[in-house]
Design a protein around this motif. Structure first.
Motif, short mmCIF file in Angstrom:
data_model
loop_
_atom_site.label_atom_id
_atom_site.label_comp_id
_atom_site.label_asym_id
_atom_site.label_seq_id
_atom_site.Cartn_x
_atom_site.Cartn_y
_atom_site.Cartn_z
N SER A 29 -13.04 -7.02 -6.22
CA SER A 29 -12.17 -7.05 -4.76
C SER A 29 -10.99 -5.65 -4.83
O SER A 29 -10.47 -5.22 -5.40
N LEU A 30 -11.25 -5.81 -2.70
CA LEU A 30 -10.38 -4.61 -2.29
C LEU A 30 -9.36 -5.20 -2.15
O LEU A 30 -9.08 -5.79 -0.66
N GLY A 31 -8.02 -4.79 -2.63
CA GLY A 31 -6.49 -4.78 -1.80
C GLY A 31 -5.86 -4.02 -1.49
O GLY A 31 -5.93 -3.16 -1.32
N LEU A 32 -4.96 -4.59 -0.16
CA LEU A 32 -5.07 -3.31 1.14
C LEU A 32 -3.05 -4.23 1.19
O LEU A 32 -2.53 -3.22 1.99
N TRP A 33 -2.56 -4.54 -0.01
CA TRP A 33 -1.06 -4.05 0.05
C TRP A 33 -0.66 -2.15 -0.13
O TRP A 33 0.13 -2.71 0.95
N HIS A 34 -1.07 -1.44 -0.70
CA HIS A 34 -0.53 -0.51 -1.26
C HIS A 34 -1.82 0.52 -0.68
O HIS A 34 -2.77 0.30 -0.67
N ASN A 35 -1.17 1.74 0.30
CA ASN A 35 -2.77 2.85 0.62
C ASN A 35 -3.46 2.46 1.90
O ASN A 35 -3.85 3.37 2.29
N PHE A 36 -2.90 1.67 2.72
CA PHE A 36 -3.59 0.83 4.05
C PHE A 36 -1.86 0.92 5.01
O PHE A 36 -2.63 0.22 6.14
N GLY A 37 -0.91 1.29 4.60
CA GLY A 37 -0.78 1.20 5.96
C GLY A 37 -0.27 2.58 6.23
O GLY A 37 -0.77 3.01 6.54
N ASP A 38 0.81 2.74 7.87
CA ASP A 38 0.70 3.61 8.79
C ASP A 38 1.45 4.80 7.84
O ASP A 38 1.36 5.87 8.36
N VAL A 39 1.83 4.88 6.66
CA VAL A 39 2.53 5.85 5.46
C VAL A 39 1.30 6.35 5.32
O VAL A 39 1.83 7.77 3.96
N ASN A 40 0.27 5.05 4.88
CA ASN A 40 -1.11 6.40 4.61
C ASN A 40 -2.10 7.22 4.94
O ASN A 40 -2.33 6.60 6.06
N PRO A 41 -2.27 8.12 4.68
CA PRO A 41 -3.62 9.31 5.79
C PRO A 41 -4.80 8.09 5.66
O PRO A 41 -5.34 7.50 5.45
N PHE A 42 -4.82 7.66 7.16
CA PHE A 42 -5.62 6.88 7.29
C PHE A 42 -7.06 7.61 7.25
O PHE A 42 -8.25 6.53 7.33
N ASP A 43 -8.00 8.46 7.35
CA ASP A 43 -9.07 9.59 6.91
C ASP A 43 -9.11 9.02 5.52
O ASP A 43 -10.35 8.59 4.52
N ASN A 44 -8.65 8.59 4.69
CA ASN A 44 -8.49 8.83 2.73
C ASN A 44 -8.35 6.63 2.83
O ASN A 44 -9.92 6.21 2.21
N GLN A 45 -7.93 6.00 3.86
CA GLN A 45 -8.20 4.41 3.82
C GLN A 45 -9.58 4.62 4.89
O GLN A 45 -10.23 3.41 4.05
N ARG A 46 -10.44 4.88 5.60
CA ARG A 46 -11.23 5.23 5.71
C ARG A 46 -12.66 5.03 4.77
O ARG A 46 -13.61 4.13 4.92
N ALA A 47 -12.34 5.90 4.27
CA ALA A 47 -13.17 7.14 3.31
C ALA A 47 -13.13 5.68 1.64
O ALA A 47 -14.12 5.22 2.25
N ILE A 48 -12.16 4.98 1.56
CA ILE A 48 -12.01 3.94 0.74
C ILE A 48 -13.36 2.32 0.80
O ILE A 48 -13.80 2.07 0.18
N LEU A 49 -12.49 2.64 2.36
CA LEU A 49 -12.89 0.73 2.79
C LEU A 49 -14.65 1.29 3.28
O LEU A 49 -15.80 0.31 2.36
N ARG A 50 -15.42 2.65 3.55
CA ARG A 50 -16.65 2.85 3.51
C ARG A 50 -17.09 2.69 1.93
O ARG A 50 -18.48 2.19 2.14
N ARG A 51 -16.66 3.61 1.07
CA ARG A 51 -17.41 3.22 0.22
C ARG A 51 -17.35 1.95 -0.46
O ARG A 51 -17.95 2.06 -1.58
#
Ligand code: NDP
Length: 339
Positions: A29-51
């Motif tokens: 499963s995928l956790g969003l503790w790190h890497n999904f805050g406003d400090v993290n690039p939105f497009d990278n978040q999006r790519a990780i979730l889609r994949r």
């Protein structure tokens, strides 16, 4: 471009039932503790979730204060849902939690009914959801009657804000008590979320001050609840990130607040390099070995990982293709699998 989920998304992932419940979770499963805050690039978040969803990861784990800043991981997840994942809502298991520091004053932390239910309403608003699939008490609060904390979880379910409930970071005896209170209320405890990795084996140890010798894994098995283990890669220490002895500038040890550069000690490097050799002998990365290791126990429903890139996520999911660890391999790992 509009997101269309991969047609083959259910062809390779394995799913395990959470205890004796009806709910199956992906082994990873995928956790969003790190890497999904406003400090993290939105497009990278999006790519990780889609994949992740394309690879069969149906479960995304959040909490009220993930970010930074607090709340922003849920807000960002809400944006990704609205853009990409909304048509697949019924294929997703989305969790949130309350229990740690969230807002100022006496009602923004701990285990009170006041905090848990108002926090859940805020989480739903941030994510744009009518309900979460799993709502957790994020930690045991010794200052609040457990009946009150579990009563709030029960209310979350009967009021339609959550389908299932869980506890996180509860000791074996606290878990037994919580499960009993919930059972009496008519809301079963679905799952426990403890930490577990080759470098953190508390779930295998008997609880201090309790002479029944039961560890957390025995308790969850006996109660018929599932276990989803967090930080199975020990926040990146059980990966190739630090094996050279250097701390990469973009790594969690460099930029995070929970993992410190001092963790990269000589003792750490000796153990991690030895484990990396064992992994290489199996044709695996160290991260993959760490995941095969926590999943060797069928009582572990899911390993809850983080990822700062699509490549890391893919590497982790590929761990599920590896053969199970043999007794000899488990024995070879043992001297290095210590806190
Ligand atoms: P992990 O132990 O999986 O650590 C994830 C980090 O390891 C990544 O951010 C990345 O670090 C590195 N990494 C991951 N995969 C690889 C790879 N294949 N190769 C190299 N490096 C890799 O888990 P987390 O600590 O992120 O926790 C996972 C989830 O568990 C959280 O998001 C949260 O949902 C939950 N959790 C729950 C807690 C609770 O109290 N209930 C507490 C903590 C976590 P880098 O950024 O350096 O690239």
């Amino acid at each position: 471009p509009r997101y269309l989920a991969a047609d083959d998304r259910y062809e390779s992932m394995t799913y395990r039932r959470s205890g004796r419940s009806g709910l199956a979770l992906p082994a990873l499963s995928l956790g969003l503790w790190h890497n999904f805050g406003d400090v993290n690039p939105f497009d990278n978040q999006r790519a990780i979730l889609r994949r992740a969803f394309d690879l069969g990861i149906t479960h995304f784990d959040l909490a009220n204060n993930y970010g930074p800043p607090y709340g922003s991981a849920e807000e960002n997840f809400g944006r990704h849902l609205a853009r990409d994942l909304r048509p697949y809502r019924d294929e997703l298991v989305i969790s949130s939690k309350a229990g740690y520091d969230m807002w100022p004053g006496p009602y923004g932390d701990g285990g009170s009914r006041k905090y848990l239910l108002s926090s859940l309403d805020q989480s739903l608003a941030r994510m744009g959801l009518d309900y979460v699939d799993i709502f957790y008490s994020h930690r045991f609060d010794p200052t609040v009657p457990l009946e009150e904390t579990m009563g709030a979880l029960h209310t979350a379910v009967v009021s339609g804000r959550a389908l299932y409930v869980g506890v996180s970071n509860y000791s074996p005896s606290q878990t037994r008590e919580a499960a009993q209170i919930l059972a009496d209320l008519g809301t079963p405890l679905l799952i426990h979320q403890p930490s577990y990795s080759m470098f953190n084996r508390h779930v295998e140890l008997p609880e201090a001050g309790h002479d029944d010798g039961e560890n957390l894994l025995d308790v969850v098995e006996d109660l018929g609840i599932g276990t989803i283990v967090f930080s199975p890669l020990q926040q990146g220490l059980l990966t190739d990130r630090y094996l050279s002895g250097e701390v990469p500038a973009d790594s969690r040890a460099a930029v995070g607040h929970f993992l410190k550069p001092t963790a990269i000690s000589e003792t750490y490097l000796e153990r991690a390099r030895a484990l990396n050799e064992i992994a290489a002998g199996r044709g695996q990365s160290l991260a993959q070995l760490a995941l095969s290791w926590v999943l060797r126990d069928e009582r572990i429903t899911s390993a809850l990982v983080g990822a700062s890139s699509v490549a890391q996520l893919e590497n982790n999911v590929a761990a599920l293709d590896a053969p199970a660890l043999t007794a000899e391999e488990i024995a070879a790992i043992e001297p290095f699998a210590v806190d």
